[in-house]
Design an enzyme around this catalytic site. Sequence first.
Site, mmCIF file in Angstrom:
data_model
loop_
_atom_site.group_PDB
_atom_site.id
_atom_site.type_symbol
_atom_site.label_atom_id
_atom_site.label_comp_id
_atom_site.label_asym_id
_atom_site.label_seq_id
_atom_site.Cartn_x
_atom_site.Cartn_y
_atom_site.Cartn_z
ATOM 1 N N SER A 9 -9.659 -1.280 7.438
ATOM 2 C CA SER A 9 -9.144 -0.822 5.864
ATOM 3 C C SER A 9 -8.543 -2.137 5.289
ATOM 4 O O SER A 9 -8.569 -2.253 4.076
ATOM 5 C CB SER A 9 -8.478 0.152 5.984
ATOM 6 O OG SER A 9 -9.150 1.298 6.429
ATOM 7 N N LYS A 50 0.747 -1.183 0.019
ATOM 8 C CA LYS A 50 0.038 0.006 0.093
ATOM 9 C C LYS A 50 0.885 1.192 0.170
ATOM 10 O O LYS A 50 2.055 1.383 0.504
ATOM 11 C CB LYS A 50 -0.846 0.002 1.180
ATOM 12 C CG LYS A 50 -2.082 0.981 1.246
ATOM 13 C CD LYS A 50 -2.885 0.776 2.530
ATOM 14 C CE LYS A 50 -3.961 2.049 2.666
ATOM 15 N NZ LYS A 50 -4.747 1.703 3.822
ATOM 16 N N ILE A 57 -6.820 0.975 10.183
ATOM 17 C CA ILE A 57 -7.169 1.773 11.430
ATOM 18 C C ILE A 57 -8.539 1.529 11.930
ATOM 19 O O ILE A 57 -8.726 2.077 13.083
ATOM 20 C CB ILE A 57 -6.689 3.380 11.210
ATOM 21 C CG1 ILE A 57 -6.419 3.989 12.419
ATOM 22 C CG2 ILE A 57 -7.780 3.873 10.311
ATOM 23 C CD1 ILE A 57 -5.635 5.422 12.306
ATOM 24 N N SER A 85 -9.821 1.335 3.335
ATOM 25 C CA SER A 85 -8.919 2.213 2.489
ATOM 26 C C SER A 85 -7.763 1.521 1.889
ATOM 27 O O SER A 85 -7.051 2.051 0.645
ATOM 28 C CB SER A 85 -8.125 3.311 3.309
ATOM 29 O OG SER A 85 -7.296 2.763 4.208
#
Length: 454
Positions: free
Chosen positions: A176, A77, A173, A152
């Site tokens: 995600s 990521k 968090i 995310s």
Amino acid sequence: MPRDAAALAAGYAEGSLSPVDVVAEIQQVIEAREPELNALAVRDDVEDTLRQAQAAAQRWATGRPLGPLDGVPVTLKENLARAGVLMTAGCAGATPVVPDVDSPVARRCREAGLIVLGSTVMPDWGMLSSGVSSQHGITRSPLDPTWTTGGSSSGAGAAAAGGYGPLHVGTDIGGSIRLPGTWLGLATLKPSAGRIPLHAPYLGRAAGPMARTARDCALLMAVLSGPDPVDWTSLPREEIDWSDARPHVRGLRVALWTEAGYGVEADPEVVAAVEAAAGRLADAGAQVEPVRPWLTQDLLEGVNRFWQARSWADFSRLTPDAQGRVLPFIADWVSGARDLTGTEVMDAYHCFAEVQARTCAAWAAAGDPDLLLSPVAPGVAFPAEQPMPYPDDGRGMWHINYTMPWNMTGQPAGTAAVGLTVEGKPLGVQVVGRSFDDLGVLRGMSALHQPPLG
């Protein structure tokens, strides 16, 4: 070509597969699918990845691999720093950063011989549960481009489901890593807090594996876990046999949590899938007991308010022109913290500790179970263009009601695909373990995971 890392590693070891051929084939997949999926923020130079593959092939040929996964492809990521590689935080208004050192995750992948194919995209500041980004555009599901990937870790999820190699690392968090897991039919793990060291530790944040099988998640944990002086929150070294992630069910005590009690309650199809998964464990010898809700709406609103304030601090420092480039949904969301007082921000911050305290008390009241099963999210994949599952009426974070508590307690929590809706959309179950029992979660995932992927 085998898609899972376990098969690649075995093929490399016995000489039936070459890292060069594997990387070349995966690069062809990326070439074909990336224009539609939009999973990569940075695609590493193809020729350089082939040179790395050739070096790995030579090491295997001479009996000197850097590790069991030498030559296996991986993506990271984009918020996991790589020296010299641009980081944009997924936000067109933010100032890009080019780090001069690797994060612990990137360094460990390199030292183990894994071949990084690129950095995967994320939405603005990682604060959306979708693949919508002002910097990158829209990331789409490989299962159906009209569906969201979740977020995310949106690009990591798309890469995993789209065949961009077997191993991917996301961050989490509030859900995600796990939300893309349920909406893409993946096996994913948010490990125990501190299990995988971070270059920027923060309350609730974790990095973890995203793959097609629980076994592959375990193989990547063997590379990434362990203490690091860069992360002052990293756990002490512990001898964990990550290869022993085989299903183990008989005699387990399993809590079943389907009614959240706050946020949005799970769709009937989601609840039925989780209950069916619990039934499978019971049939295999586990003792399953339901648990009642323990958290309340005011705590979720407090968590959301603090995150708004944190992101407002970033947004407010931008120039007016840069603010105009931030995704409108995010700009509107952070503006909710514009007029908060210091007292209100601290009251919001205290909600994190209250979530932790109530969740730990609920776990103890359930008899300290071996595992807990729940929905990952209240619903299934929504339209790719939509920033959040419930974007209106202030419900932006109401879908993290099942995932967020375990970020606060630091307990390991993974996802396993357990079926499809009548529309053909993936359904996942969340598998939560005791503090630090990451291996137990992986075993639970192995017992349940039935991916809808070819």
